[in-house]
Design an enzyme around this catalytic site. Structure first.
Site, PDB file in Angstrom:
ATOM      1  N   HIS A   1      21.919  47.603   2.760  1.00  0.00           N
ATOM      2  CA  HIS A   1      23.119  46.647   3.111  1.00  0.00           C
ATOM      3  C   HIS A   1      23.536  45.670   1.991  1.00  0.00           C
ATOM      4  O   HIS A   1      24.530  45.307   1.498  1.00  0.00           O
ATOM      5  CB  HIS A   1      22.968  45.825   4.296  1.00  0.00           C
ATOM      6  CG  HIS A   1      22.662  46.934   5.646  1.00  0.00           C
ATOM      7  ND1 HIS A   1      24.028  47.198   6.558  1.00  0.00           N
ATOM      8  CD2 HIS A   1      21.559  47.694   5.858  1.00  0.00           C
ATOM      9  CE1 HIS A   1      23.577  48.076   7.385  1.00  0.00           C
ATOM     10  NE2 HIS A   1      22.158  48.391   7.129  1.00  0.00           N
TER      11      HIS A   1
ATOM     12  N   ASP B   1      29.072  43.717   7.323  1.00  0.00           N
ATOM     13  CA  ASP B   1      28.913  45.167   7.152  1.00  0.00           C
ATOM     14  C   ASP B   1      28.457  45.578   8.635  1.00  0.00           C
ATOM     15  O   ASP B   1      29.007  44.934   9.542  1.00  0.00           O
ATOM     16  CB  ASP B   1      27.428  45.079   6.373  1.00  0.00           C
ATOM     17  CG  ASP B   1      26.108  44.516   7.151  1.00  0.00           C
ATOM     18  OD1 ASP B   1      25.115  44.504   6.564  1.00  0.00           O
ATOM     19  OD2 ASP B   1      26.268  44.503   8.276  1.00  0.00           O
TER      20      ASP B   1
END
Length: 452
Positions: free
Chosen positions: A17, A114
């Protein structure tokens, strides 16, 4: 100097991420001059997770949301449970951070999260931050791609959504949401004019996104029967002009040009040396829609605002009509070969039904969208200069007016638009014959379905 675009990126833990977020931030800063704030979670940070953030270029900064306790979770709680709990419990801190960033001169241009942080979108929405951009619609850097529509620049969208700070913006949002309460939409258009849009709408309707849309137009005013007793003087003037030689100029009953623009339009028409019939309205220097609700009413003669000597100099080639003229009859007269119009939908459909090509000169409301569609390769009915005519109050000079008029009446682009206008007129005749039957059939089906 304008502030650089400021993007806020929220990332959860894990190299999968943090790493792509940091790379995206670097490219936005280095290649596009953006400033970026990467937001992380202190409760989820480890040295390994933080390493991609150790060497960031100027313009990229990192802000960590404070620790939140998850000690109440079972020791064997799933990893995703722990991550999502941290994310949810840190929402108040995220709200505080976004508020502080909004208070800076740069503000926030775009907010991204995200895949594990969609709960943050509720906070951004609450604060008026859509998940794409908070800039004004007119300043959007890329065209808006609506299903089935031609690409639209932000400045081409309907005028009431241009300014988010204007109360009309929220009213327009509510208007759009209320549309979904309908069981269907009856649209004054036809397949030949907006085929791709209607196909896309049907596909979305089949998926349950929108109610169905029914193209039942064009509904246009009918021509009055010809008779010498009722014939308007402008029609008698047209009777004496060569076929296809006259440009009809009208910006609708609600449209208003500024005083300076009126003078430039007059000079441009004169310089074009084309025959014209111009319905002249009172100018207004503050409101291009001044006539819509009657706010432009005055006892002055609108012709008195024209340049000195213009009326006399153009008597041989032009006719000036104050305030109103029988538009449907004019457009259907054999002497009319072009239409300079604000591009309101009624005027557009009347032009389509008459087979007359256009110069689109949008003034307000949805007219910029209409101009884009009408001048696109897909439709090809109108000529329209980019940047848009009169954009942001700019004056269209007489030279551009003359060039557009000449191109429409005698140029290659005008010939192509005229060919397309002929085709659309033929399609409109077919569509008009079946339009009322479609509406009547829909009403009958609705009554039967409700047992009436």
């Amino acid at each position: 100097m304008a502030q650089a675009a400021h993007v806020v990126m929220l990332t959860s833990s894990g190299a999968g991420h943090v790493l792509p977020v940091s790379e995206l931030a670097k490219r936005l800063a280095v290649r596009h001059g953006f400033t970026v704030t990467i937001v992380t979670y202190a409760s989820l940070s480890t040295p390994g997770h933080s390493s991609p953030l150790a060497s960031l270029p100027p313009g990229v900064s990192v802000a960590a949301l404070p620790e939140v306790s998850i000690s109440d979770l079972p020791a064997d709680a799933h990893l995703v449970t722990r991550i999502l709990t941290v994310i949810n419990r840190a929402l108040p801190q995220l709200r505080d951070l976004l508020r502080s960033l909004l208070g800076l001169p740069a503000g926030i241009t775009a907010f991204m999260t995200d895949m594990l942080c969609p709960a943050a979108l509720a906070v951004s929405k609450e604060m008026g931050l859509p998940g794409t951009t908070t800039c004004e619609c007119r300043d959007l850097p890329e065209p808006v791609m609506l299903p089935g529509c031609v690409p639209l620049h932000g400045a081409d969208l309907v005028e009431p959504v241009q300014n988010r700070s204007d109360p009309v913006y929220e009213l327009m949002v509510d208007l759009g949401l209320n549309y979904l309460l309908a069981e269907g939409f009856i649209v004054n258009t036809m397949d030949a004019l907006e085929h791709e849009t209607l196909v896309a709408f049907q596909e979305l309707s089949d998926k349950g996104v929108y109610p169905p849309a029914y193209a039942v137009g064009p509904f246009t005013r009918r021509r009055c029967p010809d008779s010498d007793e009722v014939k308007h003087s402008c029609l008698r003037w047209l009777d004496n002009q060569p076929d296809g030689s006259v440009l009809y100029v009208s910006f609708g009953s609600g449209g208003a040009l500024s005083t300076e623009q009126t003078a430039e339009l007059a000079a441009g028409l004169e310089a074009s040396e084309q025959r014209f019939l111009w319905v002249v309205h009172h100018p207004n220097d503050k409101d291009s829609s001044a006539g819509y609700l009657g706010t432009a009413t005055t006892d002055d003669d609108p012709l008195s605002y024209l340049p000195e000597g213009f009326v006399e100099r153009t008597k041989g080639t032009g006719l000036l009509v104050p305030l109103w003229a029988p538009q449907v009859e004019i457009l259907n007269h054999v002497a009319v070969g072009g239409f300079m119009s604000h591009g309101g939908w009624n005027s557009t459909l009347e032009s389509v039904a008459a087979g007359v090509p256009m110069v689109a000169w949008p003034l307000y409301a949805e007219q910029r969208m209409n101009a884009v569609m009408l001048s696109s390769d897909r439709v090809g009915l109108a000529l329209w200069e980019r940047p848009p005519l009169g954009k942001d109050g700019a004056i269209v000079p007489r030279e551009e007016v003359a060039a557009l008029v000449g191109e429409l009446m005698e140029g290659e682009k005008g010939a192509m638009a005229r060919k397309k206008a002929d085709h659309l007129r033929d399609e409109a005749e077919i569509a008009q014959d079946r339009a009322l039957a479609v509406v009547a059939g829909m009403v009958s089906l609705h009554r039967k379905s409700h047992g009436d």
